[in-house]
Design a protein around this motif. Structure first.
Motif, PDB file in Angstrom:
ATOM      1  N   ARG A   1     -10.372   5.685  -7.488  1.00  0.00           N
ATOM      2  CA  ARG A   1      -9.777   5.848  -6.161  1.00  0.00           C
ATOM      3  C   ARG A   1      -8.441   6.587  -6.248  1.00  0.00           C
ATOM      4  NH1 ARG A   1      -8.341   0.639  -2.519  1.00  0.00           N
ATOM      5  NH2 ARG A   1      -6.531   0.668  -3.915  1.00  0.00           N
ATOM      6  N   LEU A   2      -7.775   6.495  -7.393  1.00  0.00           N
ATOM      7  CA  LEU A   2      -6.522   7.221  -7.584  1.00  0.00           C
ATOM      8  C   LEU A   2      -6.715   8.721  -7.397  1.00  0.00           C
ATOM      9  CD1 LEU A   2      -3.514   7.254  -8.461  1.00  0.00           C
ATOM     10  CD2 LEU A   2      -4.326   7.381 -10.833  1.00  0.00           C
ATOM     11  N   LEU A   3      -7.905   9.227  -7.716  1.00  0.00           N
ATOM     12  CA  LEU A   3      -8.154  10.666  -7.588  1.00  0.00           C
ATOM     13  C   LEU A   3      -8.139  11.122  -6.134  1.00  0.00           C
ATOM     14  CD1 LEU A   3     -10.905  11.163 -10.298  1.00  0.00           C
ATOM     15  CD2 LEU A   3      -8.484  11.753 -10.440  1.00  0.00           C
ATOM     16  N   ASP A   4      -8.394  10.201  -5.216  1.00  0.00           N
ATOM     17  CA  ASP A   4      -8.336  10.573  -3.803  1.00  0.00           C
ATOM     18  C   ASP A   4      -6.907  10.915  -3.385  1.00  0.00           C
ATOM     19  OD1 ASP A   4     -11.059  10.155  -3.552  1.00  0.00           O
ATOM     20  OD2 ASP A   4     -10.810   8.058  -2.947  1.00  0.00           O
TER      21      ASP A   4
ATOM     22  N   HIS B   1      -7.395  36.714   2.205  1.00  0.00           N
ATOM     23  CA  HIS B   1      -8.244  35.586   2.576  1.00  0.00           C
ATOM     24  C   HIS B   1      -7.360  34.474   3.123  1.00  0.00           C
ATOM     25  CE1 HIS B   1     -12.048  36.746   0.422  1.00  0.00           C
ATOM     26  NE2 HIS B   1     -11.180  37.525  -0.207  1.00  0.00           N
ATOM     27  N   ARG B   2      -7.866  33.756   4.091  1.00  0.00           N
ATOM     28  CA  ARG B   2      -7.211  32.553   4.579  1.00  0.00           C
ATOM     29  C   ARG B   2      -8.274  31.463   4.650  1.00  0.00           C
ATOM     30  NH1 ARG B   2      -4.831  36.042   9.182  1.00  0.00           N
ATOM     31  NH2 ARG B   2      -3.037  37.025   8.183  1.00  0.00           N
ATOM     32  N   ARG B   3      -8.299  30.626   3.623  1.00  0.00           N
ATOM     33  CA  ARG B   3      -9.351  29.620   3.534  1.00  0.00           C
ATOM     34  C   ARG B   3      -8.807  28.323   2.942  1.00  0.00           C
ATOM     35  NH1 ARG B   3     -14.291  32.045   4.346  1.00  0.00           N
ATOM     36  NH2 ARG B   3     -14.383  34.316   4.051  1.00  0.00           N
ATOM     37  N   LEU B   4      -9.465  27.223   3.287  1.00  0.00           N
ATOM     38  CA  LEU B   4      -9.103  25.915   2.755  1.00  0.00           C
ATOM     39  C   LEU B   4     -10.388  25.107   2.581  1.00  0.00           C
ATOM     40  CD1 LEU B   4      -6.733  24.046   1.987  1.00  0.00           C
ATOM     41  CD2 LEU B   4      -6.705  23.262   4.363  1.00  0.00           C
ATOM     42  N   ALA B   5     -10.605  24.605   1.369  1.00  0.00           N
ATOM     43  CA  ALA B   5     -11.832  23.870   1.066  1.00  0.00           C
ATOM     44  C   ALA B   5     -11.939  22.603   1.920  1.00  0.00           C
ATOM     45  CB  ALA B   5     -11.874  23.506  -0.413  1.00  0.00           C
ATOM     46  N   ASP B   6     -13.175  22.245   2.242  1.00  0.00           N
ATOM     47  CA  ASP B   6     -13.414  21.038   3.038  1.00  0.00           C
ATOM     48  C   ASP B   6     -12.925  19.786   2.316  1.00  0.00           C
ATOM     49  OD1 ASP B   6     -14.557  22.332   5.207  1.00  0.00           O
ATOM     50  OD2 ASP B   6     -16.592  22.202   4.388  1.00  0.00           O
ATOM     51  N   THR B   7     -13.040  19.781   1.012  1.00  0.00           N
ATOM     52  CA  THR B   7     -12.560  18.662   0.208  1.00  0.00           C
ATOM     53  C   THR B   7     -12.198  19.190  -1.170  1.00  0.00           C
ATOM     54  OG1 THR B   7     -13.121  16.475  -0.691  1.00  0.00           O
ATOM     55  CG2 THR B   7     -14.899  18.067  -0.559  1.00  0.00           C
ATOM     56  N   TYR B   8     -11.304  18.487  -1.847  1.00  0.00           N
ATOM     57  CA  TYR B   8     -10.917  18.872  -3.210  1.00  0.00           C
ATOM     58  C   TYR B   8     -11.747  18.133  -4.262  1.00  0.00           C
ATOM     59  CZ  TYR B   8      -6.558  21.181  -1.642  1.00  0.00           C
ATOM     60  OH  TYR B   8      -5.624  22.021  -1.079  1.00  0.00           O
ATOM     61  N   ARG B   9     -12.590  17.221  -3.809  1.00  0.00           N
ATOM     62  CA  ARG B   9     -13.367  16.416  -4.756  1.00  0.00           C
ATOM     63  C   ARG B   9     -14.745  16.125  -4.214  1.00  0.00           C
ATOM     64  NH1 ARG B   9     -12.648  10.008  -6.211  1.00  0.00           N
ATOM     65  NH2 ARG B   9     -14.280   9.938  -7.811  1.00  0.00           N
ATOM     66  N   GLN B  10     -15.733  16.267  -5.087  1.00  0.00           N
ATOM     67  CA  GLN B  10     -17.101  15.865  -4.790  1.00  0.00           C
ATOM     68  C   GLN B  10     -17.594  15.060  -5.984  1.00  0.00           C
ATOM     69  OE1 GLN B  10     -19.466  15.162  -2.413  1.00  0.00           O
ATOM     70  NE2 GLN B  10     -19.329  17.281  -1.688  1.00  0.00           N
ATOM     71  N   GLY B  11     -17.400  13.741  -5.933  1.00  0.00           N
ATOM     72  CA  GLY B  11     -17.780  12.904  -7.066  1.00  0.00           C
ATOM     73  C   GLY B  11     -16.951  13.215  -8.299  1.00  0.00           C
ATOM     74  N   ARG B  12     -17.632  13.647  -9.349  1.00  0.00           N
ATOM     75  CA  ARG B  12     -16.957  13.973 -10.606  1.00  0.00           C
ATOM     76  C   ARG B  12     -16.567  15.442 -10.714  1.00  0.00           C
ATOM     77  NH1 ARG B  12     -17.062  10.316 -14.926  1.00  0.00           N
ATOM     78  NH2 ARG B  12     -17.911   8.293 -14.320  1.00  0.00           N
ATOM     79  N   ILE B  13     -16.640  16.148  -9.618  1.00  0.00           N
ATOM     80  CA  ILE B  13     -16.235  17.555  -9.581  1.00  0.00           C
ATOM     81  C   ILE B  13     -14.961  17.683  -8.746  1.00  0.00           C
ATOM     82  CG2 ILE B  13     -16.878  19.869  -8.838  1.00  0.00           C
ATOM     83  CD1 ILE B  13     -19.767  19.170  -9.364  1.00  0.00           C
TER      84      ILE B  13
END
Length: 482
Positions: free
Chosen positions: A320-323, A265-277
């Motif tokens: 914001r630190l999580l970003d 597989h060669r994949r990369l998520a659109d984002t590593y964070r969605q709110g509290r997930i």
């Protein structure tokens, strides 16, 4: 009691994250849909960076002794050696040189460490739904239970249920590069002090010595193009192609303890964070196995995320630190994806031009000592730094975001120690009392005061052994904790 963080997935990434969060004083539950821990695994390589992370978790002990230090890779065309690459100790005061050891053993040691910290994985707990609100998440499980937590971390692999429930895209491709994996005893005179590989018109084949006298056999083989074969079919296929591709008449596959077929597989998520997930490891990025970078990158994700999430949960930092977690780790995942893709294409080159470039140009060049040192350093991930990220900075070296070596230090009572051993869920203030008091005033009790044995600038070191800043920490902390 409602945990601060619910970790989904009890693989190496989820276990690393859970252990690191507990070191920071954050409450955790770990759920996994599997009925119990895995006893086999595809990953079987721990590079120097991985050893450092495990050591900071106090989870390294025993693993170096269980591993095989087969760091020489000899590539053959038939019985003719083409290149011999030596992966040695990077020589940077690392916790352990590269280790050949199965992911299953690494996970077992992490589970032991997790138990020492008071938590055990909850097996047979499949996540089927997630509800989110301003204060947390409610996870619905397959057996009808619900679990409430302030944050949810998806460490559940390429097929991540967390990622799907969060609606996070996972673009990329599942390609036709199919590989056979077999763990087996062999009748062979192959040298167990190193790994052997063979280039062949029908596909590459590799043999890596494993603990217990077994060998890990890996073969590129697009022949199985239909339904997924059984383990018995995979073993029989490997038994037939082993002498064909190695050219060794006497080599025989005796018995196999495990067999698998996988597609890259060669994949990369659109984002590593969605709110509290949040996502980490293969749930966020997937790539080819060449170079042993998958488990290593995921473990690094977990350590980076843990200290940041802990500060947010403790109310020391804004969320914001999580970003900065994605900002620091996504560029590395992109680079690993590109590198592993290139390595795969080189290894499976089928056309005459590709084989010529690999066999007559690239392979001989890798006999050069300078390239072998480069290969050791590159795969170790000790070069990974964040100076270009939002927490990084410019100026004289070391720069904010750089990895800080495991330097010799003294505690305030004069006891000798080493920097990385003192981190383990803590920040380190290397320097005078003013630096320590300023850091402690902002970060709380989880700051250790150390003095370097050799002269160094006054510096604040993050729990993941990267430089926060030099000199007065207040300006850096103002930005990071906002």
């Amino acid at each position: 009691m409602e945990p601060d963080v619910l970790v989904i997935g009890a693989g190496p990434v989820g276990l690393t994250l859970a252990c690191a969060l507990l070191q920071h004083g954050v409450s955790v539950r770990v759920l996994d849909k599997a009925p119990g821990p895995a006893t086999t695994s595809r990953a079987n390589f721990v590079h120097a960076r991985g050893s450092e992370v495990l050591d900071r978790l106090d989870a390294l002990s025993g693993l170096p002794e269980q591993s095989v230090r087969a760091m020489t890779i000899t590539t053959y065309a038939g019985d003719r050696p083409m290149t011999r690459i030596r992966f040695g100790d990077p020589g940077l005061n690392t916790a352990a040189a590269p280790m050949v050891i199965s992911q299953a053993r690494v996970e077992a040691r992490l589970r032991d460490r997790l138990a020492e910290l008071g938590v055990r994985p909850e097996w047979g707990s499949a996540l089927v739904g997630v509800d989110r609100d301003a204060d947390g998440v409610t996870a619905a499980l397959g057996d009808g239970r619900t679990v409430r937590a302030r944050w949810l971390a998806g460490c559940d692999g390429t097929g991540s249920t967390v990622r799907k429930l969060a609606g996070i895209g996972f673009p990329g491709v599942r390609v036709s590069e199919r590989f056979l994996l077999v763990d087996a005893h062999l009748d062979t005179t192959l040298d167990r002090s190193g790994t052997s590989g063979w280039v062949h018109p029908e596909g590459m084949l590799g043999a890596m010595p494993m603990p217990g006298g077994e060998w890990r056999l890996l073969a590129y083989d697009p022949a199985f193009s239909g339904d997924k074969p059984t383990e018995e079919q995979i073993v029989e296929r490997m038994r037939r192609i082993l002498p064909e591709r190695t050219g060794l008449a006497g080599i025989r596959l005796l018995d196999a303890s495990w067999a698998s077929l996988f597609s890259v597989h060669r994949r990369l998520a659109d984002t590593y964070r969605q709110g509290r997930i949040l996502l980490a490891g293969d749930a966020a990025h997937a790539h080819a196995p060449f170079g042993g970078q998958g488990m290593l990158t995921g473990i690094g994700d977990a350590e980076n995320l843990a200290w940041k999430l802990a500060l947010v949960i403790r109310g020391v930092a804004g969320d914001r630190l999580l970003d900065t977690y994605e900002a620091e780790r996504r560029p590395l995942a992109t680079q690993v994806l590109r590198g592993s893709t290139a390595a795969t294409r080189v290894n499976i080159a089928a056309g005459p031009v590709g084989r010529f470039l690999r066999d007559r140009v690239m392979m001989p060049v890798f006999n050069l000592a300078v390239l072998q040192r480069w290969a050791t350093y590159t795969t170790s991930q000790l070069w990974v730094g964040y100076r270009r990220g939002p927490l990084g900075g410019r100026g004289r070296r070391p720069r904010p975001g750089d990895r800080v070596p495991d330097v010799a230090c003294e505690r305030t009572d004069g006891t000798r120690t080493r920097l990385h051993a003192e981190l383990r869920g803590r920040w380190a203030a290397l320097g005078g009392d003013d630096l320590y008091e300023a850091a402690r005033g902002r970060l709380g009790e989880r700051v250790v005061h150390l003095r370097p044995v050799d002269p160094l600038p006054a510096m604040l070191v993050r729990p993941d052994a990267h430089l926060a800043c030099t000199g007065d920490p207040n300006r850096w902390l103002d930005g990071a904790l906002a």
